[in-house]
Enzyme design. Structure first.
Site, PDB file in Angstrom:
ATOM      1  N   ASP A  62     -13.122  -1.700 -28.929  1.00  0.00           N
ATOM      2  CA  ASP A  62     -11.914  -2.204 -28.289  1.00  0.00           C
ATOM      3  C   ASP A  62     -11.330  -3.275 -29.200  1.00  0.00           C
ATOM      4  O   ASP A  62     -12.041  -3.883 -30.012  1.00  0.00           O
ATOM      5  CB  ASP A  62     -12.280  -2.788 -26.915  1.00  0.00           C
ATOM      6  CG  ASP A  62     -11.143  -3.570 -26.298  1.00  0.00           C
ATOM      7  OD1 ASP A  62     -10.045  -3.010 -26.154  1.00  0.00           O
ATOM      8  OD2 ASP A  62     -11.354  -4.757 -25.981  1.00  0.00           O
ATOM      9  N   ASP A  64      -8.437  -5.986 -28.279  1.00  0.00           N
ATOM     10  CA  ASP A  64      -8.081  -7.289 -27.716  1.00  0.00           C
ATOM     11  C   ASP A  64      -9.301  -8.039 -27.201  1.00  0.00           C
ATOM     12  O   ASP A  64     -10.029  -7.545 -26.329  1.00  0.00           O
ATOM     13  CB  ASP A  64      -7.081  -7.120 -26.572  1.00  0.00           C
ATOM     14  CG  ASP A  64      -5.757  -6.548 -27.046  1.00  0.00           C
ATOM     15  OD1 ASP A  64      -5.555  -6.477 -28.269  1.00  0.00           O
ATOM     16  OD2 ASP A  64      -4.934  -6.167 -26.185  1.00  0.00           O
ATOM     17  N   ASP A  90      13.391 -12.735 -23.241  1.00  0.00           N
ATOM     18  CA  ASP A  90      12.585 -11.521 -23.206  1.00  0.00           C
ATOM     19  C   ASP A  90      11.160 -11.787 -23.668  1.00  0.00           C
ATOM     20  O   ASP A  90      10.206 -11.211 -23.150  1.00  0.00           O
ATOM     21  CB  ASP A  90      13.217 -10.442 -24.094  1.00  0.00           C
ATOM     22  CG  ASP A  90      14.594 -10.046 -23.615  1.00  0.00           C
ATOM     23  OD1 ASP A  90      14.752  -9.827 -22.402  1.00  0.00           O
ATOM     24  OD2 ASP A  90      15.505  -9.953 -24.450  1.00  0.00           O
ATOM     25  N   THR A 169      -7.650   1.205 -28.480  1.00  0.00           N
ATOM     26  CA  THR A 169      -6.855   0.150 -27.873  1.00  0.00           C
ATOM     27  C   THR A 169      -5.613   0.691 -27.175  1.00  0.00           C
ATOM     28  O   THR A 169      -5.100   1.758 -27.531  1.00  0.00           O
ATOM     29  CB  THR A 169      -6.425  -0.872 -28.942  1.00  0.00           C
ATOM     30  OG1 THR A 169      -5.533  -1.843 -28.370  1.00  0.00           O
ATOM     31  CG2 THR A 169      -5.716  -0.188 -30.106  1.00  0.00           C
ATOM     32  N   ALA A 170      -5.126  -0.073 -26.204  1.00  0.00           N
ATOM     33  CA  ALA A 170      -3.875   0.271 -25.536  1.00  0.00           C
ATOM     34  C   ALA A 170      -2.669  -0.135 -26.368  1.00  0.00           C
ATOM     35  O   ALA A 170      -1.536   0.228 -26.038  1.00  0.00           O
ATOM     36  CB  ALA A 170      -3.807  -0.411 -24.158  1.00  0.00           C
ATOM     37  N   LYS A 214      -8.952   5.750 -22.395  1.00  0.00           N
ATOM     38  CA  LYS A 214      -9.740   5.424 -23.590  1.00  0.00           C
ATOM     39  C   LYS A 214     -10.963   6.332 -23.677  1.00  0.00           C
ATOM     40  O   LYS A 214     -11.300   6.839 -24.748  1.00  0.00           O
ATOM     41  CB  LYS A 214     -10.196   3.962 -23.546  1.00  0.00           C
ATOM     42  CG  LYS A 214      -9.161   2.955 -23.967  1.00  0.00           C
ATOM     43  CD  LYS A 214      -9.815   1.585 -24.105  1.00  0.00           C
ATOM     44  CE  LYS A 214      -8.831   0.542 -24.580  1.00  0.00           C
ATOM     45  NZ  LYS A 214      -9.472  -0.777 -24.776  1.00  0.00           N
ATOM     46  N   ASN A 240     -12.583  -2.983 -17.642  1.00  0.00           N
ATOM     47  CA  ASN A 240     -11.730  -1.800 -17.629  1.00  0.00           C
ATOM     48  C   ASN A 240     -12.220  -0.730 -18.592  1.00  0.00           C
ATOM     49  O   ASN A 240     -11.840   0.437 -18.479  1.00  0.00           O
ATOM     50  CB  ASN A 240     -10.292  -2.195 -17.998  1.00  0.00           C
ATOM     51  CG  ASN A 240      -9.639  -3.062 -16.945  1.00  0.00           C
ATOM     52  OD1 ASN A 240      -9.693  -2.754 -15.763  1.00  0.00           O
ATOM     53  ND2 ASN A 240      -9.028  -4.150 -17.378  1.00  0.00           N
TER      54      ASN A 240
END
Length: 309
Positions: A62, A64, A90, A169-170, A214, A240
């Site tokens: 992973d 992060d 933003d 990773t996302a 994942k 997760n």
């Protein structure tokens, strides 16, 4: 990346979307790795883990708060803001969304949809090649100094054993590939954004590579690469990622949040914690290091906005 012909209808089930996201990410990772230099396996065998010369073993990390302090997508956002891709308000909104996920410890569907739409709207209409070039610059500016030395050493141990090492990773796959290459890893599995003619459409292929997706990506890549998952290792900080960690024979909890720490102890998984000072597990906040990075960025963005008013 060209739009995949096998993109499924909008009303596909959540499970099928996870499979689609995983397969798309695995395909992107394999294509990227094909152009990279292959790692020659060590012919010597050792009893210790990782096993040298085991070509059917690999490691999945992973990103992060496992490999890097904080969230890659937030650091990427900072870089895009610096290059005037979007306005200060933003950036503050985007940073708050990331902080909310970390503080809550779970993903609310509406918040996830909002964050995903925000990120996709930023890159819509931009060329893939442009984002890849910018990603290289952003890595040097914000990410290189945030790599955990301990986790990097674990990845290197697998490489030294002749095994392939993948980020999972996302974060957008293009950014994940930049980080993997800079660290000398084999490749990366990441969220795949649809592009046509080399231009982002503002849509995803499947779903973000998160949670069960994942695990599906790792399963698809392992099948394509001829890996034996029982001989593979996976590393993550988040509960997760329990589906991914549960796939392999050697799961590691790295800088774990409280839920993952508890789960890992119950199953006697190996734990490593490279954080210093107040640990995330002690204060009950998942990935506290990431929260600090995001909250700090939010405060900086707001302060900058006030100074310019």
């Amino acid at each position: 990346m060209a739009a995949l012909r096998w993109l499924t209808p909008r009303r596909r089930s959540a499970t099928a979307r996870s499979v689609l996201a995983g397969e798309a990410s695995a395909e992107a990772a394999r294509k990227s790795a094909q152009s990279a230099e292959e790692i020659a396996p060590d012919t010597g065998a050792e009893a210790e883990f990782p096993v040298h010369g085991d070509e059917r073993a690999a490691a999945f990390f992973d990103l992060d708060n496992t490999v890097m302090q904080g969230a890659a997508i937030f650091h990427f956002g900072r870089g895009l803001y610096k290059r005037k891709f979007f306005e200060t308000r933003d950036l503050a909104r985007f940073a708050w969304q990331q902080a909310w996920f970390r503080l809550a410890g779970f993903e609310d569907p509406e918040h996830m949809q909002d964050a995903r739409d925000s990120a996709l709207s930023i890159v819509k209409g931009h060329r893939v090649s442009e984002l890849k070039t910018i990603g290289e610059e952003i890595y040097d500016e914000y990410m290189a100094e945030r790599i955990w030395p301990g986790t990097r050493a674990l990845a290197q141990a697998h490489l030294d054993a002749g095994q392939k090492v993948w980020l999972v990773t996302a974060a957008p796959v293009e950014i994940a590939q930049v980080i993997a290459r800079r660290l000398g890893l084999t490749g990366a599995l990441g969220t795949v954004a649809e592009s046509i003619g080399g231009v982002y459409t503002g849509k995803l292929v499947g779903e973000p590579l998160h949670g069960p997706a994942k695990a599906e990506a790792v399963r698809a890549l392992a099948a394509a690469e001829g890996l034996d998952l029982s001989r593979c290792a996976a590393y993550s900080d988040s509960h997760n990622d329990i589906p991914m960690l549960s796939l392999v024979g050697h799961p590691y909890a790295i800088n774990p949040d409280s839920k993952l720490r508890k789960h890992a102890r119950e199953l006697e998984w190996r734990l490593r914690d490279y954080r210093t000072g107040r640990k995330a597990a002690k204060v009950g906040i998942p990935a506290a290091a990431g929260v600090g990075a995001v909250a700090g960025g939010t405060a900086a963005a707001i302060a900058l906005h006030r100074r310019r008013r």
